[in-house]
Design a protein around this motif. Structure first.
Motif, PDB file in Angstrom:
ATOM      1  N   GLU A  27       0.946  -1.306   0.065  1.00 28.88           N
ATOM      2  CA  GLU A  27       0.197  -0.014   0.032  1.00 28.88           C
ATOM      3  C   GLU A  27       0.739   1.243   0.014  1.00 28.88           C
ATOM      4  O   GLU A  27       2.190   1.205   0.528  1.00 28.88           O
ATOM      5  CB  GLU A  27      -0.907  -0.183   1.252  1.00 28.88           C
ATOM      6  N   ASP A  28       0.232   2.336  -0.592  1.00 27.59           N
ATOM      7  CA  ASP A  28       1.171   3.596  -0.503  1.00 27.59           C
ATOM      8  C   ASP A  28       1.684   4.135   0.841  1.00 27.59           C
ATOM      9  O   ASP A  28       2.981   4.605   0.773  1.00 27.59           O
ATOM     10  CB  ASP A  28       0.351   4.847  -1.296  1.00 27.59           C
ATOM     11  N   PHE A  29       0.973   3.950   1.837  1.00 27.18           N
ATOM     12  CA  PHE A  29       1.436   4.583   2.920  1.00 27.18           C
ATOM     13  C   PHE A  29       2.621   3.437   3.451  1.00 27.18           C
ATOM     14  O   PHE A  29       3.728   4.049   4.238  1.00 27.18           O
ATOM     15  CB  PHE A  29       0.412   4.527   4.204  1.00 27.18           C
ATOM     16  N   ARG A  30       2.622   2.312   3.369  1.00 25.18           N
ATOM     17  CA  ARG A  30       3.688   1.281   3.779  1.00 25.18           C
ATOM     18  C   ARG A  30       5.016   1.595   3.145  1.00 25.18           C
ATOM     19  O   ARG A  30       6.033   1.482   3.310  1.00 25.18           O
ATOM     20  CB  ARG A  30       3.156   0.002   3.666  1.00 25.18           C
ATOM     21  N   SER A  44       5.578  12.527   3.217  1.00 27.52           N
ATOM     22  CA  SER A  44       4.575  12.616   3.886  1.00 27.52           C
ATOM     23  C   SER A  44       3.233  12.869   3.102  1.00 27.52           C
ATOM     24  O   SER A  44       3.394  13.372   2.116  1.00 27.52           O
ATOM     25  CB  SER A  44       4.359  13.491   5.143  1.00 27.52           C
ATOM     26  N   ARG A  45       2.001  12.303   3.348  1.00 28.16           N
ATOM     27  CA  ARG A  45       0.752  12.402   2.307  1.00 28.16           C
ATOM     28  C   ARG A  45       0.455  13.958   2.437  1.00 28.16           C
ATOM     29  O   ARG A  45       0.413  14.705   3.494  1.00 28.16           O
ATOM     30  CB  ARG A  45      -0.239  11.536   2.891  1.00 28.16           C
ATOM     31  N   LYS A  46       0.085  14.251   1.089  1.00 29.10           N
ATOM     32  CA  LYS A  46      -0.280  15.564   0.877  1.00 29.10           C
ATOM     33  C   LYS A  46      -1.947  15.557   1.146  1.00 29.10           C
ATOM     34  O   LYS A  46      -2.438  14.462   1.068  1.00 29.10           O
ATOM     35  CB  LYS A  46      -0.036  15.733  -0.699  1.00 29.10           C
ATOM     36  N   SER A  60      -2.923   8.712  -5.108  1.00 28.66           N
ATOM     37  CA  SER A  60      -2.291   9.108  -3.913  1.00 28.66           C
ATOM     38  C   SER A  60      -0.878   9.630  -4.274  1.00 28.66           C
ATOM     39  O   SER A  60      -0.224   9.338  -5.091  1.00 28.66           O
ATOM     40  CB  SER A  60      -2.193   8.163  -2.803  1.00 28.66           C
ATOM     41  N   ILE A  61      -0.560  10.817  -3.332  1.00 26.06           N
ATOM     42  CA  ILE A  61       0.736  11.298  -3.608  1.00 26.06           C
ATOM     43  C   ILE A  61       1.379  11.728  -2.297  1.00 26.06           C
ATOM     44  O   ILE A  61       0.610  12.256  -1.236  1.00 26.06           O
ATOM     45  CB  ILE A  61       0.638  12.567  -4.239  1.00 26.06           C
TER      46      ILE A  61
END
Length: 161
Positions: A27-30, A44-46, A60-61
C-alpha cells in the motif's frame, strides 16, 4: 519597416528531474514509510490527491522538501481503481446492478509500474545508482529502475503542484 525576430531558446528549458519506477504490491503508506526508513527522507501524504477526469480518478501522492539540497521528492501511485455501478439490461422483472471496477494509469506507457518516485533534481549517475540500490534493498519491492524523462509521452501528468 524592420522585422524583429525574438529567439527564446533558453527561456523554456525543461525541468530537470529524476524518475524511478517502483514495482511492488505494498500500500502507498507502507511504501512511503519504507522509503523514508531506507533513504533517510521524510515523505508525508499531501492534503489532496492528484485528481484527473474531473475528480473521478485520483492518485495518492506523498511529498518531501529537502531544504538542504533544495530538492523536492514525490511518491505517486500509478494505478487508480474506480468502482461504478452498471445497470444490467436483462428482460426480467427485476433491475439488476453490477459493480464494475475500472483501472486507470497515471502514465499509460508504464502500466505495470505501481509507483513513481520523482525527484526534482537531476543527480549524477553515482547518486542515482546509490538511491536505486537502497530502494532495491527493501525486501518488499520486486524491482525498481530509472526512467529516461526525455522519452516520456505523458510528461505533463508528473506536474504535481
Amino acid at each position: 519597416m524592420a522585422v524583429h525576430k525574438l529567439i527564446l531558446d533558453d527561456a523554456f528549458d525543461e525541468a530537470l528531474f529524476t524518475l524511478i519506477a517502483i514495482h511492488c504490491t505494498l500500500e502507498d503508506f507502507r511504501l512511503a514509510y519504507l522509503l523514508n526508513k531506507h533513504l533517510g527522507i521524510g515523505l508525508s501524504r499531501k492534503g489532496k490527491d492528484l485528481d484527473y477526469n474531473n475528480g473521478t480518478v485520483s492518485y495518492s501522492i506523498y511529498e518531501w522538501e529537502d531544504t538542504k539540497q533544495l530538492e523536492t521528492w514525490g511518491l505517486v501511485s500509478n494505478i487508480s481503481k474506480v468502482e461504478t455501478l452498471q445497470k444490467i439490461d436483462h428482460k426480467s422483472l427485476f433491475d439488476t446492478q453490477q459493480n464494475i471496477t475500472k483501472t486507470f494509469h497515471l502514465m499509460q506507457e508504464y502500466k505495470t509500474v505501481n509507483y513513481f518516485l520523482k525527484i526534482d533534481s537531476e543527480f549524477s549517475f553515482n547518486k542515482e545508482k546509490y538511491i536505486l540500490n537502497n530502494i532495491l534493498a527493501i525486501p518488499q519491492i520486486a524491482t525498481a529502475y530509472s526512467i529516461d524523462s526525455s522519452q516520456l509521452k505523458s510528461k505533463d501528468n508528473l506536474i504535481f503542484s
